[in-house]
Design an enzyme around this catalytic site. Structure first.
Site, PDB file in Angstrom:
ATOM      1  N   TRP A 128       0.852  -1.198   0.000  1.00 28.94           N
ATOM      2  CA  TRP A 128       0.000   0.000   0.000  1.00 28.94           C
ATOM      3  C   TRP A 128       0.886   1.245   0.000  1.00 28.94           C
ATOM      4  CZ3 TRP A 128      -2.735   1.705   5.111  1.00 28.94           C
ATOM      5  CH2 TRP A 128      -3.654   2.734   4.867  1.00 28.94           C
ATOM      6  N   SER A 129       0.502   2.263  -0.785  1.00 29.56           N
ATOM      7  CA  SER A 129       1.219   3.537  -0.847  1.00 29.56           C
ATOM      8  C   SER A 129       2.631   3.284  -1.382  1.00 29.56           C
ATOM      9  CB  SER A 129       1.207   4.213   0.524  1.00 29.56           C
ATOM     10  OG  SER A 129       1.682   5.535   0.442  1.00 29.56           O
ATOM     11  N   LEU A 130       3.688   3.696  -0.687  1.00 28.69           N
ATOM     12  CA  LEU A 130       5.043   3.376  -1.151  1.00 28.69           C
ATOM     13  C   LEU A 130       5.230   1.870  -1.279  1.00 28.69           C
ATOM     14  CD1 LEU A 130       7.891   4.366  -1.936  1.00 28.69           C
ATOM     15  CD2 LEU A 130       8.492   4.283   0.499  1.00 28.69           C
TER      16      LEU A 130
ATOM     17  N   GLY B 157       3.522   0.179  -2.998  1.00 32.45           N
ATOM     18  CA  GLY B 157       3.295  -0.083  -4.412  1.00 32.45           C
ATOM     19  C   GLY B 157       4.577  -0.207  -5.199  1.00 32.45           C
TER      20      GLY B 157
ATOM     21  N   TRP C 139      -0.679  -1.118  -4.713  1.00 36.87           N
ATOM     22  CA  TRP C 139      -1.798  -0.208  -4.425  1.00 36.87           C
ATOM     23  C   TRP C 139      -1.228   1.090  -3.867  1.00 36.87           C
ATOM     24  CZ3 TRP C 139      -5.219  -0.939   0.525  1.00 36.87           C
ATOM     25  CH2 TRP C 139      -6.217   0.039   0.566  1.00 36.87           C
TER      26      TRP C 139
END
Length: 335
Positions: free
Chosen positions: A211-213, A215, A234
């Site tokens: 999730w976030s970084l 990704g 994501w």
């Protein structure tokens, strides 16, 4: 700051926000902490009164609000409130986890002579082998927020879920002092080992979600860790250094400012510090990032991003891969 209706109440969020003075980070901490402490007390009263559902929901909200209160304290790593507030978030979540309607076990994942904190959430207490989702966050993630952000949804859909925080995140940066590393495969491989050691894990169906970084981090790990059945980014983050381009000043000779930054990471520090004075978001991103990456200046933080890319690696991912992209993504648009 309110990641899910499992862990936040819109009225509590709006009421708290109405008490925060624009640009006043002290009032941010004070008001979120005040709300968290009030909800924490409500949770304790519900628990003492024999109301486990109300207690669980209030502990989840209190944990999230303590997390919000700590958000802007990372510009002062020696501020004692950083640890006390984060520990309050951790401890109230632990109280909630004990009251969840499905098994939730705090675990320690062996990692390079120490351990990473994690939770193993299971659909039920039976020995049935199920698909397992490994879920981690990004730049500012805490272990506790991952339940409402994704683990609860995974369990509701029949997946066991193993969440953890790695270097630069959660307990690992706050108590163990370990900053981020770009070669996330060295983090994921011991996590997969632990996931596969659980008797309830279907070893043929272990997926990884970043999730976030995350990704970037999760696909990076999947390029090396081939026991994964699937990976989800994501959102998708292919090249963190390229994403920094819009915030760099133009060079008089028309050259790429990233080249100058690589030669001298502090060359644009005055420019970055000016951004920090006019934008609270930039102030947070730089101060939190410097702390989590273990660097001393804004330019060093941006320059460190040159190692965070998937060039020459994405094609090594052999499992099915889902790359998400949010509309108007503020960080990795188009990646």
């Amino acid at each position: 700051m309110c990641s899910s209706d499992l862990a936040a109440d819109i009225a509590e969020c709006l009421t708290t926000a109405s008490r925060i003075a624009d640009g006043d980070l002290e009032s941010w901490h004070r008001e979120w902490f005040t709300t968290a402490a009030r909800v924490h007390a409500d949770a304790d009263r519900s628990a003492e009164g024999g109301h486990p559902v109300s207690a669980r929901l209030a502990y989840l909200r209190a944990s999230n609000y303590y997390r919000a209160a700590e958000f802007f304290l990372h510009d002062r790593p020696d501020d004692t409130r950083l640890l006390t507030t984060w520990r309050a978030s951790r401890d109230t979540f632990a109280r909630a986890a004990a009251l969840l309607p499905h098994p939730a076990e705090a675990i320690e994942i062996p990692y390079e002579g120490t351990t990473l904190a994690g939770y193993h959430y299971r659909v039920d207490a039976t020995p049935a082998r199920r698909p397992t989702l490994i879920f981690h966050g990004g730049l500012d993630s805490t272990l506790e927020e991952l339940y409402a952000a994704g683990a609860a949804a995974a369990v509701a859909r029949g997946y066991n879920c193993l969440t953890f925080t790695g270097p630069g995140q959660g307990r690992t940066i706050r108590e163990q002092g370990m900053p981020f590393r770009h070669d996330w495969e060295h983090v994921i491989t011991p996590v997969v080992d632990v996931a596969l050691s659980q008797p309830q894990t279907d070893a043929t169906r272990v997926a990884l979600l970043g999730w976030s970084l995350g990704g970037y981090l999760a696909p990076r790990a999947a390029a090396f860790e081939h026991r994964l059945a699937a990976v989800v980014a994501w959102d998708g983050a292919f090249d963190n250094f390229a994403a920094a381009g819009p915030m760099l000043p133009q060079m008089a000779d028309g050259s790429d400012p990233r080249d100058a930054l690589v030669r001298d990471p502090r060359v644009f520090d005055d420019h970055f510090r000016q951004l920090m004075t006019v934008a609270t978001g930039a102030y947070w991103a730089f101060t939190h990032g410097m702390w989590a990456f273990g660097v001393a200046s804004p330019g060093e933080l941006i320059a460190a991003g040159r190692h965070y890319n998937l060039r020459g690696l994405a094609e090594r991912i052999s499992c099915p891969t889902l790359v998400c992209e949010a509309a108007n993504d503020p960080f990795w648009q188009g990646q």
